[in-house]
Write an enzyme that holds these catalytic residues in place. Structure first.
Site, PDB file in Angstrom:
ATOM      1  N   LEU A 138      85.301  34.024  45.726  1.00 28.18           N
ATOM      2  CA  LEU A 138      86.674  34.305  45.353  1.00 28.18           C
ATOM      3  C   LEU A 138      87.307  35.077  46.504  1.00 28.18           C
ATOM      4  O   LEU A 138      86.653  35.923  47.119  1.00 28.18           O
ATOM      5  CB  LEU A 138      86.751  35.148  44.067  1.00 28.18           C
ATOM      6  CG  LEU A 138      86.225  34.519  42.775  1.00 28.18           C
ATOM      7  CD1 LEU A 138      86.310  35.522  41.625  1.00 28.18           C
ATOM      8  CD2 LEU A 138      86.999  33.252  42.419  1.00 28.18           C
ATOM      9  N   ASP A 139      88.574  34.785  46.798  1.00 30.80           N
ATOM     10  CA  ASP A 139      89.278  35.553  47.815  1.00 30.80           C
ATOM     11  C   ASP A 139      89.229  37.040  47.480  1.00 30.80           C
ATOM     12  O   ASP A 139      89.109  37.420  46.307  1.00 30.80           O
ATOM     13  CB  ASP A 139      90.751  35.122  47.892  1.00 30.80           C
ATOM     14  CG  ASP A 139      90.920  33.725  48.464  1.00 30.80           C
ATOM     15  OD1 ASP A 139      89.962  33.216  49.072  1.00 30.80           O
ATOM     16  OD2 ASP A 139      92.011  33.148  48.295  1.00 30.80           O
ATOM     17  N   GLN A 140      89.371  37.863  48.488  1.00 32.66           N
ATOM     18  CA  GLN A 140      89.319  39.312  48.286  1.00 32.66           C
ATOM     19  C   GLN A 140      90.297  39.781  47.215  1.00 32.66           C
ATOM     20  O   GLN A 140      89.970  40.610  46.376  1.00 32.66           O
ATOM     21  CB  GLN A 140      89.614  40.041  49.600  1.00 32.66           C
ATOM     22  CG  GLN A 140      89.582  41.563  49.476  1.00 32.66           C
ATOM     23  CD  GLN A 140      89.802  42.270  50.802  1.00 32.66           C
ATOM     24  OE1 GLN A 140      89.950  41.619  51.835  1.00 32.66           O
ATOM     25  NE2 GLN A 140      89.842  43.579  50.786  1.00 32.66           N
TER      26      GLN A 140
END
Length: 380
Positions: A138-140
C-alpha cells in the site's frame, strides 16, 4: 537443530490412489518448483506418514503428506515497538490495518518506523521467528488492510491468486466532484510519464489497467466511491480517477490540492472536522441517490457510517461504463479537502482470498479511518 513452522498437511483421498508424490505436491498442494526444490533439501521438508520420502514414490489412500519450512528471521529489519492494529493472526498470516503515513517496508534512507519494524517486534515479543513477507503493498499515505505471509508457501499461494485475479481488493475513496454514474469500469492503460518517471499516466502504449467503481454517496462537491481492482498497477486508482475527471481529495501528486494553502487547524481531529465543515457549509449538503434513480436501475447506497462500522456493501461493480469527466472541483470541495486531509483520501477497505492453510475463503475489512470520516461527517 533446525526449527520448523507448523506443518501443512494433505491426506490422500481415494481418487488419488497411486498418484506420484510430486504430482500431489505440485498439483494439489500447489508448491512452486522453487519451493519444492528447497523442501527436498530440508531434513523434514517433505514427509509421508511421518517419514521422509522421495517425491518419485506413489502414494496410497489415507497417506498423510506434510511439508515443513524452516523458521526464518528478517535479520536486516530492526524490531521497533510501534502501534500495530492487528485484524487477524494465525500461524500462517498476519493481517493489519495500516495507518496512513506508515511505509510498509524499510527503504534506502528509511530504515525505521515501518510496518515491517513493528511486525518484527511483535513476533519477537511472541517468541516467533518470522521473516517479513508482505503479500502486497500500500502507498505510504494509503490506509487499510494489509496481508503479511509468515512463511514462503503462504506468500507463494496468495501471490498466485493475485496473478489469477481471484483476490478481492476493495477500496474506499473520497473524490472531487459529483460522480454521475452509479457504477462503471475504467479500462485505460497506464505507464510512466516519460518526462516525470515517478508519475504514472494513462497512455495507449501503457500496460492494461482495469478499475471498477461504484458511487456510495454523493455530497456537495465530493463523492464517496467504492473501487475494486482487476489489475494492480502502481498508483492505479489515483491515476484512473484523475482520468475520469474525479481526482482523490488530498492527492498531492494527481489532484489539485498542491496549490491549496493549508489552514491552521492545529492538526487535531476536531480542528480538521471544523475546517471541513466550513467548506461544506457553502454547499447544499448531502445529495443521495433518489428513489427514481433506484427505480431506473441504481442500487440503494449504504451510508458512510456503514463503512465506519465495518459493514460491507454487496453491490455489483462488474459492468458499466465510466461517467463523463466532471466540471472543475468546487471551492467547497477544495476547502473541505485541503485542510482536513494531510494525504490522499484512499483506504484499503476489504481484502478477500482463499486461505492457504485452511483452503477456505476469508475476508478482512478495516473501518473508514478518522480523517476520512471527519470530512464526510462535516458534509452531513
Amino acid at each position: 537443530m533446525m526449527n520448523y513452522y507448523s506443518p501443512l498437511t494433505y491426506v490422500v483421498p481415494p481418487d488419488e490412489e497411486g498418484f506420484y508424490l510430486k504430482t500431489i505436491l505440485q498439483n494439489r498442494m500447489g508448491l512452486s518448483r522453487k519451493l519444492l526444490s528447497r523442501l527436498k533439501l530440508t531434513e523434514q521438508g517433505i514427509t509421508v506418514n511421518g517419514k521422509r520420502e522421495y517425491i518419485s514414490i506413489k502414494v496410497n489412500v489415507g497417506d498423510v503428506i506434510e511439508i515443513r519450512m524452516q523458521e526464518e528471521e528478517s535479520e536486516d529489519i530492526l524490531p521497533q515497538d510501534l502501534p500495530l492494529e492487528i485484524l487477524y493472526e494465525d500461524e500462517h498470516l498476519l493481517i493489519v490495518n495500516k495507518e496512513s503515513g506508515m511505509i510498509v517496508h524499510p527503504t534506502h534512507g528509511h530504515y525505521l518506523n515501518t510496518v515491517a519494524n513493528a511486525a518484527v517486534h511483535h513476533w519477537k515479543e511472541r517468541g516467533e521467528n518470522v521473516r517479513f513477507r508482505p503479500v502486497h503493498r500500500l502507498d505510504q499515505e494509503t490506509s487499510g488492510v494489509l496481508a503479511i505471509a509468515k512463511n514462503p508457501y503462504v506468500h507463494q499461494q496468495i501471490s498466485e491468486q493475485m496473478i489469477a485475479h481471484s483476490i478481492t481488493k476493495e477500496y474506499l475513496a473520497i473524490v472531487h466532484g459529483t460522480v454521475a454514474e452509479d457504477r462503471g469500469t475504467i479500462d485505460a492503460p497506464i505507464d510512466r510519464d516519460p518526462e516525470q518517471p515517478h508519475i504514472r499516466i494513462v497512455t495507449p502504449s501503457g500496460y492494461r489497467a482495469v478499475t471498477h467503481y461504484e458511487t456510495v454517496r454523493r455530497y456537495d462537491g465530493i463523492t464517496l466511491v467504492r473501487l475494486m481492482l482487476e489489475t494492480g498497477r502502481t498508483h492505479q486508482i489515483r491515476v484512473h480517477m484523475k482520468h475520469l475527471g474525479h481526482p482523490l481529495l488530498g492527492d498531492k501528486m494527481y489532484g489539485p490540492e498542491a496549490d491549496v494553502p493549508a489552514r491552521k487547524s492545529g492538526g487535531s481531529p476536531a480542528g480538521e472536522a471544523r475546517d471541513a465543515a466550513e467548506g461544506c457549509a457553502a454547499g447544499e449538503g448531502v445529495r443521495g441517490v433518489t428513489e427514481a434513480d433506484s427505480a431506473a436501475g441504481g442500487l440503494a447506497r449504504p451510508s458512510a457510517a456503514d463503512f465506519a462500522a465495518g459493514e460491507a456493501p454487496t453491490a455489483d461493480v462488474s459492468g458499466g461504463v465510466p461517467g463523463a469527466p466532471s466540471a472543475a472541483p468546487s471551492s467547497a470541495a477544495d476547502d473541505a479537502a485541503g485542510p482536513a486531509l494531510a494525504r490522499q483520501a484512499l483506504h484499503a477497505y476489504r481484502l478477500g482470498f482463499v486461505h492457504p492453510g485452511t483452503r477456505e475463503r476469508v475476508e478482512f475489512t478495516a473501518p473508514l479511518p478518522a480523517d476520512m470520516q471527519a470530512v464526510l461527517d462535516a458534509c452531513e
